[in-house]
Design an enzyme around this catalytic site. Sequence first.
Site, short mmCIF file in Angstrom:
data_model
loop_
_atom_site.label_atom_id
_atom_site.label_comp_id
_atom_site.label_asym_id
_atom_site.label_seq_id
_atom_site.Cartn_x
_atom_site.Cartn_y
_atom_site.Cartn_z
N ASP A 132 2.80 0.31 -1.87
CA ASP A 132 3.94 0.69 -1.04
C ASP A 132 4.34 2.15 -1.29
O ASP A 132 5.39 2.40 -1.87
CB ASP A 132 5.12 -0.24 -1.33
CG ASP A 132 6.19 -0.16 -0.26
OD1 ASP A 132 5.93 0.47 0.77
OD2 ASP A 132 7.28 -0.70 -0.47
N GLU A 140 11.09 7.64 0.16
CA GLU A 140 11.64 6.47 -0.55
C GLU A 140 11.31 6.50 -2.04
O GLU A 140 12.17 6.30 -2.89
CB GLU A 140 11.10 5.18 0.09
CG GLU A 140 11.55 3.93 -0.64
CD GLU A 140 11.09 2.64 0.07
OE1 GLU A 140 10.43 2.73 1.12
OE2 GLU A 140 11.40 1.56 -0.46
N GLU A 142 8.23 -9.66 4.21
CA GLU A 142 9.57 -9.44 3.66
C GLU A 142 10.64 -10.15 4.50
O GLU A 142 11.69 -9.59 4.79
CB GLU A 142 9.86 -7.95 3.54
CG GLU A 142 8.86 -7.25 2.61
CD GLU A 142 9.14 -5.77 2.37
OE1 GLU A 142 9.77 -5.14 3.24
OE2 GLU A 142 8.73 -5.27 1.32
C1 GCV Z 1 11.33 -1.34 6.50
C2 GCV Z 1 9.22 -1.26 1.68
C3 GCV Z 1 10.61 -0.71 1.88
C4 GCV Z 1 11.34 -1.47 2.98
C5 GCV Z 1 10.50 -1.39 4.26
C6 GCV Z 1 9.13 -1.97 3.96
C7 GCV Z 1 8.20 -1.88 5.16
O1 GCV Z 1 9.27 -2.54 1.15
O2 GCV Z 1 11.30 -0.75 0.69
O3 GCV Z 1 12.59 -0.88 3.17
O4 GCV Z 1 11.12 -2.05 5.32
O5 GCV Z 1 8.53 -1.27 2.91
O6 GCV Z 1 7.38 -0.98 5.17
O7 GCV Z 1 8.28 -2.70 6.05
#
Ligand code: GCV
Length: 643
Positions: free
Chosen positions: A342, A370, A263
């Site tokens: 996720d 989340e 990411e």
């Molecule tokens: C910290 C998901 C979340 C992100 C997070 C990522 C991760 O994509 O939406 O906010 O980033 O996981 O676990 O690194």
Amino acid sequence: MQGVDPAWLPDGVFRPIGTRRTLIRGSGPLVDTVRAEVAQACARFGGAVVRADPDLVLELTGDDGSEAFTYDRRGGCTTVTASGGAGLLYGFFHVVRLAEAAFLGEARRERHRPGLALRMLDHWDNVSVHPVMGQVERGYAGGSLFWQDGRARGDLDRVRAYGRLLAACGINAVAVNNVNVHAAEARLLTDRLPEVADIAGALRLYGIRTHLSVTFAAPVVLGGLETADPLDAEVREWWGGATARVYSEIPDFGGFVVKADSEGQPGPFAYGRTHADGANMLAAALEPHGGTVHWRAFVYDHRQDWRDRSTDRARAAYDHFVPLDGEFADNAVLQVKHGPMDFQVREPVSPLIGAMPGTRLAVELQATQEYTGQQRHVCWLGPMWSEVLRFGIDGESSVGSRAHGGLVAVSDVGDDPFWTGHPLAQANLYTFGRLAWEPAADPDGILDEWIGLTFGDGPAAGVRAVLAGSWRTYEKYTAPLGVGFMVQPGHHYGPSVDGYEYSPWGTYHFADRDGIGVDRSVRSGTGYAGQYAKPWAEVYESLETCPDELLLFFHHVSYGHMLKSGKTVIQHIYDTHFEGVEEVEAGREVWASLAELVDPARHARVAERFEEQLRSAREWRDQVNSYFFRKSGVPDARRRRIY
Ligand code: GCV
């Protein structure tokens, strides 16, 4: 602490100890912590710390760092012995949990030791407020507990209180900053290290080691080097020096957490190196000091073309890391999210966990909600986590027994007076700690324990009714049958069935007028099902044997496909969405009936959240049902209102 919810350590739970005569033997910082706890309880309830004729003996017999303890009850006296300070601390909290029962009955001798050596919370906290993600990324409990106004908090009382809560459920490690490491946070490794040292000092009192998330690009962004190539001698030297300085300020520092090539975070791919090269470089820097690098396996293509049916995000971690099995250093732990995508409300267990026998693995859970209601919805995750930990990877050895590198959860805590925004989300934090201590434990037993400590007996049955089935309720009114996502893009709260359907994130459901689901079979799909060991590869491959709750994760089926439950997919979608909302309504009623039995502020906070949960659950129900009714044209067999 004024105005802060005592969570599972209200004064009353210390009464059984506080009215007794306690003899404490041994010395050291954690013995001092235990002594202070006992003295405080006695001051409140009239007992005493004594030199003779005790009811309770807490004895440290050595200094070997062990976390185990022995609980012994004989001759009217209860004894806890441990050969390490942390063991004594955990033994003390064991007695607290047992309450009066610790002082009753005869002849019992039990040895307790943690199932997993590392029981860790990762905080996705930013030092400064991030313009998009806020201070705590995916945080639903206010600002950071550690960082305020761009600095470590001056007053660390709250951090100490947090450490105490964590020790009381067995957690022994905390990473204090976000795995997405921004500019200010990168400097915690170097010139801002004293701030980390202050936090570590507060957590140490409760046997908790501090870890830091670092950026792979640190040699460039902090060290002024031209490269962060993990095989470059200067880069390795830079990390060696930076790490040595960390240990000179924080001698019991736990190690680094790294999100690399994920990411947008930098990583070894930029230099044509492998993730083992990257992790091992940091492992080498930490090794002389006894530290560990937690290297995350959350590596996938987040810029995928949605038209490209050959790329399957679920495959990514396995495809990237399995070829590297056996190459990671002993003090490098590969940290794997429990599912392949996720943290959805329902995912299969990540096949990576069973496929790297030559690598130390840590399993990562997400306490911060989340994708499970963002601490506005009640969603106790204990049953889901327990299913994961008990999952027999090859039909036999469980995930819990393979997590040699520990169990990690993304923390759900912030500076909110109730710690977790939704007061009932404290149950997730507590359950995580207790499951990390004993991965095979019965989650319902842990829930009862948490309720007993936090609420006492009065409202216990009601609180249990609200929490026990709440994960399944949430699953019912959100994305069906393991298909996942369908959330609003970006913030991930509330429904949007096609929110991610034509996006680059690799999270699709492929619904059309005839059917829905992702074909991940080997025979006709992405081949993901073949990443599992037997028997799972076969179980998931076949429509006949794939469990209903994961059907759409593994297969694309017609709306008329008959589930094992005897319902069609479309009728299942309608029924569960109506049921889910009814269950939220029922939970809200139960909670309302507890008004006289629960602390008013806590009661009001939960009641307020229930209103939002119900609104949101109705929105989910109506959007999901309407979407699939419009796509399929199949009416609800029970003719309920669909829009
Ligand atoms: C910290 C998901 C979340 C992100 C997070 C990522 C991760 O994509 O939406 O906010 O980033 O996981 O676990 O690194």
